[in-house]
Structures are given as structure tokens and as C-alpha cells.
Write a protein that holds these residues in place. Structure first.
Motif, PDB file in Angstrom:
ATOM      1  N   ASP A  80       0.860  -1.168   0.000  1.00 25.67           N
ATOM      2  CA  ASP A  80       0.062   0.038  -0.014  1.00 25.67           C
ATOM      3  C   ASP A  80       0.865   1.186   0.050  1.00 25.67           C
ATOM      4  O   ASP A  80       0.572   2.247  -0.724  1.00 25.67           O
ATOM      5  CB  ASP A  80      -1.122  -0.103   1.298  1.00 25.67           C
ATOM      6  N   ARG A  84       0.815   4.037  -3.264  1.00 30.26           N
ATOM      7  CA  ARG A  84       0.701   5.472  -2.780  1.00 30.26           C
ATOM      8  C   ARG A  84       1.698   6.238  -3.438  1.00 30.26           C
ATOM      9  O   ARG A  84       1.545   7.556  -3.706  1.00 30.26           O
ATOM     10  CB  ARG A  84       0.708   5.793  -1.277  1.00 30.26           C
ATOM     11  N   ASN A  95      -5.518   3.127  -7.068  1.00 25.92           N
ATOM     12  CA  ASN A  95      -5.945   1.471  -7.260  1.00 25.92           C
ATOM     13  C   ASN A  95      -5.210   1.293  -8.806  1.00 25.92           C
ATOM     14  O   ASN A  95      -4.957   0.003  -8.926  1.00 25.92           O
ATOM     15  CB  ASN A  95      -7.429   1.679  -7.383  1.00 25.92           C
ATOM     16  N   ARG A  98      -1.660  -0.006  -7.771  1.00 28.88           N
ATOM     17  CA  ARG A  98      -1.746  -1.305  -7.396  1.00 28.88           C
ATOM     18  C   ARG A  98      -1.899  -2.419  -8.232  1.00 28.88           C
ATOM     19  O   ARG A  98      -1.272  -3.376  -8.628  1.00 28.88           O
ATOM     20  CB  ARG A  98      -2.858  -1.647  -6.658  1.00 28.88           C
TER      21      ARG A  98
END
Length: 230
Positions: A80, A84, A95, A98
């Protein structure tokens, strides 16, 4: 978020005489200033990779797989935070970062940490001519030496991982130069590799302006360049 702002050579933070400023492309705000190397510093990274190559190239494949597996564990734990940073520095929504960057990087590590021994195993080949039926032949996969990995800003995790992981998995050593626009992301990837347990000099991550990159490309000890960009 604690940011890596120095190059990593021989697993040690190395500052240089130049600087690269990383900006958020959405807000145009400065994220951080990175201490960047010059040509002399880049040569030092190549020398570190060259020194590390003999021992690393003879490291058992199973041991290399264990290090890749630890790298995978670290990236999973920090996925995460990494997404970011990709978003902040590169402009992707979190998203999307990711999905198209972090996840492919994890998949690369997962694949090679599980399958490296099979991929590098000797591949016997049966002779097609009766005259050579008594021969034993096949393919043996030997590492080449020092590789330079020069990667772009738009996929600052997915592309480097697809190049660095199989290179070091096969026994090569690497000088990794991330794009200046996403240099913080590249340095975070390099720091994860360091914490995974690669011996000093196997993965060297350099903050290097594009104008100084020719020193790496032209170095006689660099046997292969993996370049993605324009």
C-alpha cells in the motif's frame, strides 16, 4: 512515509554532488530532493556490481530463490505504501498503481522465487541425426555479468521488477537506474531489495540524471543493457 533519498551501492546509502527534485505531477508540489550521483559515482556502482558478480554467480539457485521470496514478503507487507508513492510521484490513481505496477511486481517475484530452479536447469536436447545419437547435448544457462537496467517513469515498479528479478535470479548483478521523474519509487524498490538480503553489490540502485547515464552505457564491464523508454 519515510523516503529513500540516496543511491544504494554495496547496500550502503551513497550521496552525490548533484540533485534530482521529485514533484507531484497533480499538484506540482515538491515531494523530496534526492542526492544524485555524477559520472564518477555511476562508475562506482558498476565496479561494485563487477566485484559482487563472481561470488553471486556461484551462489546456489535455491539460495537466490530464498532471497527473492524474502523480497516478495517485504513488497507484500509494504504494497500500500508503494502504491501510494507510485500515485504521488507518477500521477496514477492509487488503485491503478496497485493493479498495473505493484501487482505485476509481486507476480514477477512470486513466479521466479518458485520456478527459478526449473527455468535454469540443464535442458537436454536429443540429436536429430543418427550420426550424433551417441552425443549428450543440451542448453546450459550461465550468467553474463553486470547488467544495466534503465527504466521509465510510467511503470516504475512493474517494468524494473520484470527486468531486475530474472537478471539477478540467473546470477547476474545489476546497476538499476530509475527514471528521474519517479526516482523515489525506484529507490524504494532498491531499498526493498537491500532488505531482502542480497549480498553487497548485487543490486545497486542509482539516482542518476539522464545526462550522466552514458557513463554506465559505455562502461566496458557492462555486458548487457535492459532499456525501456524513448
Amino acid at each position: 512515509m519515510s523516503l529513500q533519498t540516496s543511491s544504494i551501492i554495496r547496500n550502503v546509502d551513497v550521496d552525490g554532488p548533484r540533485s534530482i527534485v521529485s514533484y507531484n505531477p497533480a499538484t506540482e508540489e515538491e515531494i523530496a530532493t534526492v542526492s544524485a550521483l555524477d559520472g564518477e559515482g555511476a562508475v562506482g556502482a558498476v565496479e561494485a556490481a563487477k566485484e559482487a558478480f563472481p561470488e553471486w554467480s556461484h551462489t546456489p539457485v535455491k539460495e537466490r530463490q530464498k532471497i527473492l521470496a524474502r523480497w516478495l514478503e517485504i513488497m507484500v507487507a509494504e504494497r500500500d505504501e508503494l502504491a501510494r508513492l507510485v500515485s504521488t510521484e507518477g500521477g496514477k490513481p492509487v488503485n491503478e498503481a496497485r493493479l498495473v505496477d505493484v501487482f505485476p511486481g509481486l507476480e514477477t517475484l512470486s513466479f521466479y522465487s518458485k520456478n527459478l530452479s526449473k527455468l535454469l536447469a540443464f535442458k537436454p536436447v536429443k540429436p536429430y541425426q543418427l550420426l550424433f545419437a551417441h552425443w549428450k547435448a543440451g542448453y546450459r544457462f550461465d550468467p553474463l555479468g553486470v547488467m544495466a537496467n534503465i527504466t521509465p517513469w510510467n511503470y516504475p515498479v512493474g517494468i524494473p521488477m520484470a527486468e531486475i528479478v530474472p537478471a539477478v535470479g540467473a546470477g547476474n548483478t545489476v546497476v538499476f537506474k530509475p527514471a528521474s521523474a519517479t526516482v523515489l519509487t525506484g529507490l524504494m524498490v532498491g531499498d526493498m531489495a537491500r532488505r531482502a538480503g542480497f549480498p553487497p553489490g548485487v543490486v545497486n540502485t542509482v539516482a542518476l540524471p539522464g545526462s550522466a547515464t552514458d557513463v554506465v552505457l559505455d562502461h566496458p564491464d557492462v555486458v548487457k543493457v535492459l532499456f525501456t523508454g524513448s
